[in-house]
Scaffold this motif. Structure first.
Motif, mmCIF file in Angstrom:
data_model
loop_
_atom_site.group_PDB
_atom_site.id
_atom_site.type_symbol
_atom_site.label_atom_id
_atom_site.label_comp_id
_atom_site.label_asym_id
_atom_site.label_seq_id
_atom_site.Cartn_x
_atom_site.Cartn_y
_atom_site.Cartn_z
ATOM 1 N N GLU A 1 0.728 -1.209 0.125
ATOM 2 C CA GLU A 1 -0.076 -0.021 -0.065
ATOM 3 C C GLU A 1 0.964 1.301 0.181
ATOM 4 O O GLU A 1 0.553 2.318 -0.573
ATOM 5 C CB GLU A 1 -0.802 -0.123 1.241
ATOM 6 N N MET A 2 2.031 1.239 0.795
ATOM 7 C CA MET A 2 3.011 2.159 0.624
ATOM 8 C C MET A 2 3.317 2.642 -0.878
ATOM 9 O O MET A 2 3.468 3.873 -0.976
ATOM 10 C CB MET A 2 4.085 2.114 1.728
ATOM 11 N N GLN A 3 3.576 1.651 -1.529
ATOM 12 C CA GLN A 3 4.130 1.821 -2.878
ATOM 13 C C GLN A 3 3.029 2.447 -3.723
ATOM 14 O O GLN A 3 3.162 3.201 -4.622
ATOM 15 C CB GLN A 3 4.618 0.558 -3.427
ATOM 16 N N VAL A 4 1.620 1.935 -3.506
ATOM 17 C CA VAL A 4 0.744 2.638 -3.998
ATOM 18 C C VAL A 4 0.489 3.919 -3.707
ATOM 19 O O VAL A 4 0.230 4.892 -4.612
ATOM 20 C CB VAL A 4 -0.726 1.830 -3.863
ATOM 21 N N TYR A 5 0.569 4.450 -2.634
ATOM 22 C CA TYR A 5 0.398 5.664 -2.111
ATOM 23 C C TYR A 5 1.581 6.601 -2.600
ATOM 24 O O TYR A 5 1.267 7.701 -3.063
ATOM 25 C CB TYR A 5 0.775 5.805 -0.418
ATOM 26 N N GLY A 6 2.853 6.203 -2.860
ATOM 27 C CA GLY A 6 3.900 6.783 -3.619
ATOM 28 C C GLY A 6 3.507 7.291 -4.952
ATOM 29 O O GLY A 6 4.095 7.917 -5.357
ATOM 30 N N PHE A 7 3.073 6.235 -5.613
ATOM 31 C CA PHE A 7 2.604 6.309 -6.993
ATOM 32 C C PHE A 7 1.527 7.459 -7.149
ATOM 33 O O PHE A 7 1.610 7.956 -8.012
ATOM 34 C CB PHE A 7 2.269 5.074 -7.504
ATOM 35 N N LEU A 8 0.741 7.474 -6.137
ATOM 36 C CA LEU A 8 -0.593 8.148 -6.435
ATOM 37 C C LEU A 8 -0.205 9.490 -5.959
ATOM 38 O O LEU A 8 -0.093 10.114 -4.823
ATOM 39 C CB LEU A 8 -1.846 7.430 -5.736
ATOM 40 N N GLU B 1 1.583 0.010 -15.340
ATOM 41 C CA GLU B 1 1.520 -1.481 -15.858
ATOM 42 C C GLU B 1 2.121 -2.212 -14.703
ATOM 43 O O GLU B 1 1.699 -3.348 -14.345
ATOM 44 C CB GLU B 1 2.107 -1.680 -17.260
ATOM 45 N N ILE B 2 3.465 -2.102 -14.242
ATOM 46 C CA ILE B 2 4.176 -2.922 -13.192
ATOM 47 C C ILE B 2 3.390 -2.877 -12.048
ATOM 48 O O ILE B 2 3.196 -3.871 -11.236
ATOM 49 C CB ILE B 2 5.442 -2.234 -13.160
ATOM 50 N N ARG B 3 2.654 -1.820 -11.622
ATOM 51 C CA ARG B 3 2.025 -1.591 -10.355
ATOM 52 C C ARG B 3 0.538 -2.012 -10.219
ATOM 53 O O ARG B 3 -0.225 -1.985 -9.386
ATOM 54 C CB ARG B 3 1.992 -0.141 -9.822
ATOM 55 N N LYS B 4 0.068 -2.408 -11.463
ATOM 56 C CA LYS B 4 -1.242 -2.694 -11.769
ATOM 57 C C LYS B 4 -2.038 -3.469 -10.809
ATOM 58 O O LYS B 4 -3.140 -3.249 -10.113
ATOM 59 C CB LYS B 4 -1.456 -3.318 -13.181
ATOM 60 N N PRO B 5 -1.438 -4.793 -10.564
ATOM 61 C CA PRO B 5 -2.023 -5.747 -9.529
ATOM 62 C C PRO B 5 -2.129 -5.161 -8.176
ATOM 63 O O PRO B 5 -3.398 -5.386 -7.316
ATOM 64 C CB PRO B 5 -1.051 -7.073 -9.307
ATOM 65 N N ASP B 6 -1.245 -4.257 -7.696
ATOM 66 C CA ASP B 6 -1.427 -3.529 -6.284
ATOM 67 C C ASP B 6 -2.455 -2.528 -6.375
ATOM 68 O O ASP B 6 -3.058 -2.224 -5.354
ATOM 69 C CB ASP B 6 -0.155 -3.391 -5.812
ATOM 70 N N LEU B 7 -2.423 -1.761 -7.442
ATOM 71 C CA LEU B 7 -3.310 -0.716 -7.493
ATOM 72 C C LEU B 7 -4.899 -1.035 -7.621
ATOM 73 O O LEU B 7 -5.758 -0.682 -6.961
ATOM 74 C CB LEU B 7 -3.369 0.200 -8.867
ATOM 75 N N LEU B 8 -5.086 -2.254 -8.291
ATOM 76 C CA LEU B 8 -6.497 -2.905 -8.214
ATOM 77 C C LEU B 8 -6.656 -3.358 -6.927
ATOM 78 O O LEU B 8 -7.934 -3.601 -6.438
ATOM 79 C CB LEU B 8 -6.380 -3.966 -9.492
#
Length: 225
Positions: free
Chosen positions: A16-23, A55-62
């Motif tokens: 989730e931290m990685q999703v947070y950093g992307f968004l 595309e790389i983060r797609k599984p975690d984003l979903l």
């Protein structure tokens, strides 16, 4: 001890931290245009970079973002186009909620540590309070016959490169399910179980937990610079 993972800094929280950093949403269309232009001046196609990252983060984003944001993930418009007001509002709310939850988790983790700190060996306290975050594992060896586990890590301390040798003695149990050579130390938590301490560490590359239950810890540092 089998099956124990980190209580606070879990694999899921790290994802989730990685999703947070992307968004990260631009505050205005002007800021969005300025971002595109600044990357263009350096010869970087910002949209292509973000689209590949998406595309790389797609599984975690979903996995972690609200379902209403999923169409923008599937069609690769998330973070590659100026967001609609609805998308920005939903995403910003998720970011705010995550920040609030992360603060609570950190507070609870610190509280738990302070309550048992006085029971921990001095070197375990030193290890936990002097973070090895981003330290790279050079090698590790578990010797059941000696009840020892030795881990050597490369780390930067105050801008200086050092090798840190951790020698756990009187090891009672250990969970080590993946090869952690070259892995990066992310977060650690410590607990007490009778006469033993438990060190739980989350590593990245691979993303895995290592849990060591021992009585003593020796720390040796070798300056390389």
């Amino acid at each position: 001890m089998r099956g124990i993972v980190l209580k606070y800094y879990t694999k899921e929280l790290y994802e989730e931290m990685q999703v947070y950093g992307f968004l990260s949403f631009p505050s205005s269309r002007e800021e969005w245009e300025e971002t595109l232009q600044s990357y263009k001046e350096y010869g970087i196609d910002y949209i292509s970079v973000i689209r590949n990252d998406l595309e790389i983060r797609k599984p975690d984003l979903l996995k972690y973002l609200p379902k209403s944001m999923h169409p923008s993930i599937h069609n690769k418009t998330l973070m590659t186009e100026y967001p609609s007001s609805e998308l920005k509002e939903t995403g910003t709310q998720w970011l705010d909620n995550f920040e609030d939850r992360l603060r609570k988790i950190r507070k609870e983790c610190v509280k738990n540590y302070k309550e048992l700190k006085h029971k921990l060996p001095k070197n375990v306290v030193h290890l936990h309070e002097n973070s090895l975050h981003d330290a790279n594992v050079i090698s590790f060896e578990y010797m059941p016959e000696k009840r020892e586990f030795i881990m050597i890590l490369n780390h930067l301390e105050d801008g200086k490169e050092v090798n840190v040798i951790l020698t756990f003695t009187e090891v009672k149990d250990i969970i080590l399910e993946d090869n952690i050579e070259t892995a990066l130390w992310l977060y650690d938590e410590v607990y007490i179980d009778g006469d033993y301490f438990e060190l739980h560490v989350l590593f990245d590359s691979p993303l895995t937990d290592v849990c060591i239950k021992a009585q003593n810890l020796q720390i040796q540092k070798i300056n390389l610079t």
